[in-house]
Scaffold this active site. Structure first.
Site, PDB file in Angstrom:
ATOM      1  N   TYR A   1       0.790  -1.230   0.000  1.00  0.00           N
ATOM      2  CA  TYR A   1       0.000   0.000   0.000  1.00  0.00           C
ATOM      3  C   TYR A   1       0.829   1.290   0.000  1.00  0.00           C
ATOM      4  O   TYR A   1       0.267   2.363  -0.039  1.00  0.00           O
ATOM      5  CB  TYR A   1      -0.913   0.004   1.232  1.00  0.00           C
ATOM      6  CG  TYR A   1      -1.578  -1.326   1.443  1.00  0.00           C
ATOM      7  CD1 TYR A   1      -2.705  -1.674   0.716  1.00  0.00           C
ATOM      8  CD2 TYR A   1      -1.049  -2.251   2.334  1.00  0.00           C
ATOM      9  CE1 TYR A   1      -3.318  -2.911   0.894  1.00  0.00           C
ATOM     10  CE2 TYR A   1      -1.657  -3.484   2.510  1.00  0.00           C
ATOM     11  CZ  TYR A   1      -2.775  -3.810   1.789  1.00  0.00           C
ATOM     12  OH  TYR A   1      -3.355  -5.029   1.959  1.00  0.00           O
ATOM     13  N   ASP A   2       2.136   1.193   0.100  1.00  0.00           N
ATOM     14  CA  ASP A   2       3.020   2.362   0.146  1.00  0.00           C
ATOM     15  C   ASP A   2       2.803   3.215   1.398  1.00  0.00           C
ATOM     16  O   ASP A   2       2.879   4.428   1.366  1.00  0.00           O
ATOM     17  CB  ASP A   2       2.859   3.220  -1.119  1.00  0.00           C
ATOM     18  CG  ASP A   2       4.047   4.155  -1.327  1.00  0.00           C
ATOM     19  OD1 ASP A   2       5.133   3.844  -0.809  1.00  0.00           O
ATOM     20  OD2 ASP A   2       3.891   5.185  -1.993  1.00  0.00           O
ATOM     21  N   PHE A   3       2.527   2.558   2.536  1.00  0.00           N
ATOM     22  CA  PHE A   3       2.389   3.276   3.800  1.00  0.00           C
ATOM     23  C   PHE A   3       3.765   3.645   4.372  1.00  0.00           C
ATOM     24  O   PHE A   3       3.880   4.540   5.181  1.00  0.00           O
ATOM     25  CB  PHE A   3       1.637   2.437   4.836  1.00  0.00           C
ATOM     26  CG  PHE A   3       0.182   2.225   4.530  1.00  0.00           C
ATOM     27  CD1 PHE A   3      -0.635   3.287   4.167  1.00  0.00           C
ATOM     28  CD2 PHE A   3      -0.378   0.971   4.623  1.00  0.00           C
ATOM     29  CE1 PHE A   3      -1.986   3.094   3.908  1.00  0.00           C
ATOM     30  CE2 PHE A   3      -1.724   0.770   4.371  1.00  0.00           C
ATOM     31  CZ  PHE A   3      -2.526   1.826   4.011  1.00  0.00           C
TER      32      PHE A   3
END
Length: 151
Positions: A26-28
């Site tokens: 999710y590219d957190f």
């Protein structure tokens, strides 16, 4: 990325590690600050590391051994229903599975999400932390404090 490591300074030995968002689809990033505190959890004084991740969960780890004590959402989260305290891994929802299958879905929180540019700190209150984010996000400050304790 999306992890924390405990390292012995004298030897460089990795003592423990924890990954906030396994597989990090999710590219957190998980690059927000960690707050160290001594708090009482279920009647026991604990040395903890607290981390409000951009993935929407507020984590509390025992900083002596890396064991997950609590992980609770502090914003609207739809990619995981919860963090399993036994496995310390997210229990992903259908949204996460559909995303990995290539379907276009709306993930909450967004990658720009929770905890960008919103510092927090340990304070001497029950639960041990507070953030100006909670007010901005419409959460009473005490909700964030209370949700630290008791997975």
């Amino acid at each position: 990325m999306a992890s924390v490591l405990a390292i012995r300074p004298k030897t460089g030995e990795i003592v423990w590690h924890y990954q906030w968002t396994p597989a990090e689809t999710y590219d957190f990033d998980g690059n927000n600050e960690n707050v160290l505190a001594d708090i009482t959890v279920e009647g026991v004084k604990r040395k903890v590391l607290m981390h409000a991740d951009r993935n929407g969960f507020l984590y509390t780890l025992d900083r002596t051994n890396g064991k997950l004590i609590a992980a609770n959402p502090y914003v609207n989260v739809n990619w995981a229903e919860r963090i399993d305290l036994k496995t310390a891994r997210p229990v992903e929802t259908d949204v996460a599975k559909r995303l990995r299958a290539g379907e276009k879905v709306q993930v909450r929180p967004r990658w720009t999400a929770a905890r960008i540019g919103c510092p927090w700190r340990s304070i001497p209150t029950p639960g041990g932390c507070i953030s100006p984010c909670w007010k901005r996000l419409g959460l009473p400050a005490q909700q964030g404090v209370a949700r630290l304790q008791g997975g």
